[in-house]
Write an enzyme that holds these catalytic residues in place. Structure first.
Site, PDB file in Angstrom:
ATOM      1  NE  ARG A 177      -3.793  -2.251   0.021  1.00  8.02           N
ATOM      2  CZ  ARG A 177      -3.566  -3.428  -0.569  1.00  8.02           C
ATOM      3  NH1 ARG A 177      -2.431  -3.609  -1.244  1.00  8.02           N
ATOM      4  NH2 ARG A 177      -4.456  -4.393  -0.502  1.00  8.02           N
ATOM      5  CB  SER A 226      -9.370  -0.961   3.884  1.00  7.31           C
ATOM      6  OG  SER A 226      -9.912  -2.150   3.354  1.00  7.31           O
ATOM      7  CD  GLU A 296      -5.759   0.424   2.613  1.00 12.24           C
ATOM      8  OE1 GLU A 296      -6.313   0.172   1.526  1.00 12.24           O
ATOM      9  OE2 GLU A 296      -5.413  -0.455   3.419  1.00 12.24           O
TER      10      GLU A 296
END
Length: 313
Positions: A177, A226, A296
């Protein structure tokens, strides 16, 4: 006087859409946040390059996509917010048997669909990611066991002065990520590579992705996807659940009962409510398991006066 007024003649010849004091709440899935000083949708890459060349360097620039994983704070965003237009940056092109070129404003799902049409495998995971290619490139978006790093060949970008760059997969510095690409770069598109596959097999995988999303995620709520990255060796939702945070609310913000790593706006949340909830969850998980969750969701902009959220660290 608005920022657009102050820039005046500097922006003569710019063909894209310029909007002062633009309501960011209308541009994000959470539907919260204050205005951007100036919002710009360039007509195409040449228009964007000219705008960046003429914009004074001291004015902050922020690029956003479809707003699916953004939390804009209630005080708004200083400087210019750029959002690439679908017309100028949302196309796809098949370059060879296994390669596709995609613009940064193309929704991830449409890249998956283009790969299906071309009989190119390896792109089904994009069918379940509610963002655009620019964001996927920046954060190495992934789902269902596959990440962007596995498909990217090269990335095209403009720097803060309008200069053009082409970065290889290795130069993007991908990890979970995350990418190491300079923050100032604005991605305009990329070349991707998959592998030959039967269309029915691709379609079946896309169906599995869609079924998973619909059964375990609150996709019809005002959410940002998320909320936290998965820590090493565990899942964020498991740690949130163990800490007793499933369904937790602050103001109009709630950790979803369906998937407790999804934060939702139940109807009247503010940016302050949502960020306060996220930081409260981080503290409780840290107290419960010793894990400090990493956001995130991207949090942007200024806090409103008297509404500052203190970080868990």
């Amino acid at each position: 006087m608005t920022l657009l007024d102050r820039l005046g003649e500097r922006l003569s010849g710019i063909r894209g859409r310029l909007t002062p004091d633009a309501a960011m709440a209308k541009l994000t899935w959470f539907q919260v946040g204050g205005p951007a000083d100036l919002f710009f949708q360039p007509a195409d890459e040449e228009d964007l390059a000219l705008f960046l060349e003429r914009l004074p360097e001291e004015i902050p620039v922020l690029t956003v996509g479809v707003g699916s994983n953004l939390l804009v704070r209630d005080g708004g965003i200083e400087g210019v917010v750029i959002r690439l237009s679908a017309k100028g940056f949302g196309s796809t092109e098949q370059l060879s048997d296994n390669r596709l070129r995609a613009g940064a404003a193309l929704p991830d799902k449409r890249l998956a669909a283009a790969a299906l049409d071309a009989g190119i495998g390896g792109f089904h995971f994009y069918h379940g990611i509610p963002g655009a290619i620019g964001g996927a490139l920046r954060m190495n978006a992934g789902a269902n066991g596959t990440e962007t790093v596995e498909r990217v060949v090269e990335v095209h970008a403009l720097d803060r002065k309008g200069g053009r760059h082409v970065l290889s997969n290795a130069e993007m510095g991908y990890s979970y990520r995350h990418s190491e690409a300079p923050a100032e770069l604005i991605f305009t598109g990329a070349v991707f590579e998959g592998y030959p596959a039967e269309r029915e097999a691709i379609r079946a995988k896309m169906g599995e992705v869609q079924h998973h999303r619909e059964t375990v995620q609150p996709i019809r709520e005002k959410t940002g996807g998320s909320t936290f990255k998965n820590p090493a060796g565990t899942s964020a939702w498991k740690e949130i659940d163990k800490a007793g945070c499933r369904g937790m609310t602050i103001g109009g913000a709630q950790m979803s009962e369906m998937h407790c790593n999804f934060m939702i706006n139940t109807g009247d949340a503010t940016g302050f409510d949502l960020e306060s909830l996220g930081e409260t969850v981080r503290r409780r998980v840290n107290a419960s398991s010793g894990i400090l969750l990493d956001w995130e969701i991207k949090r942007l902009g200024r806090f409103a006066a008297g509404r500052i959220v203190e970080s868990a660290v």
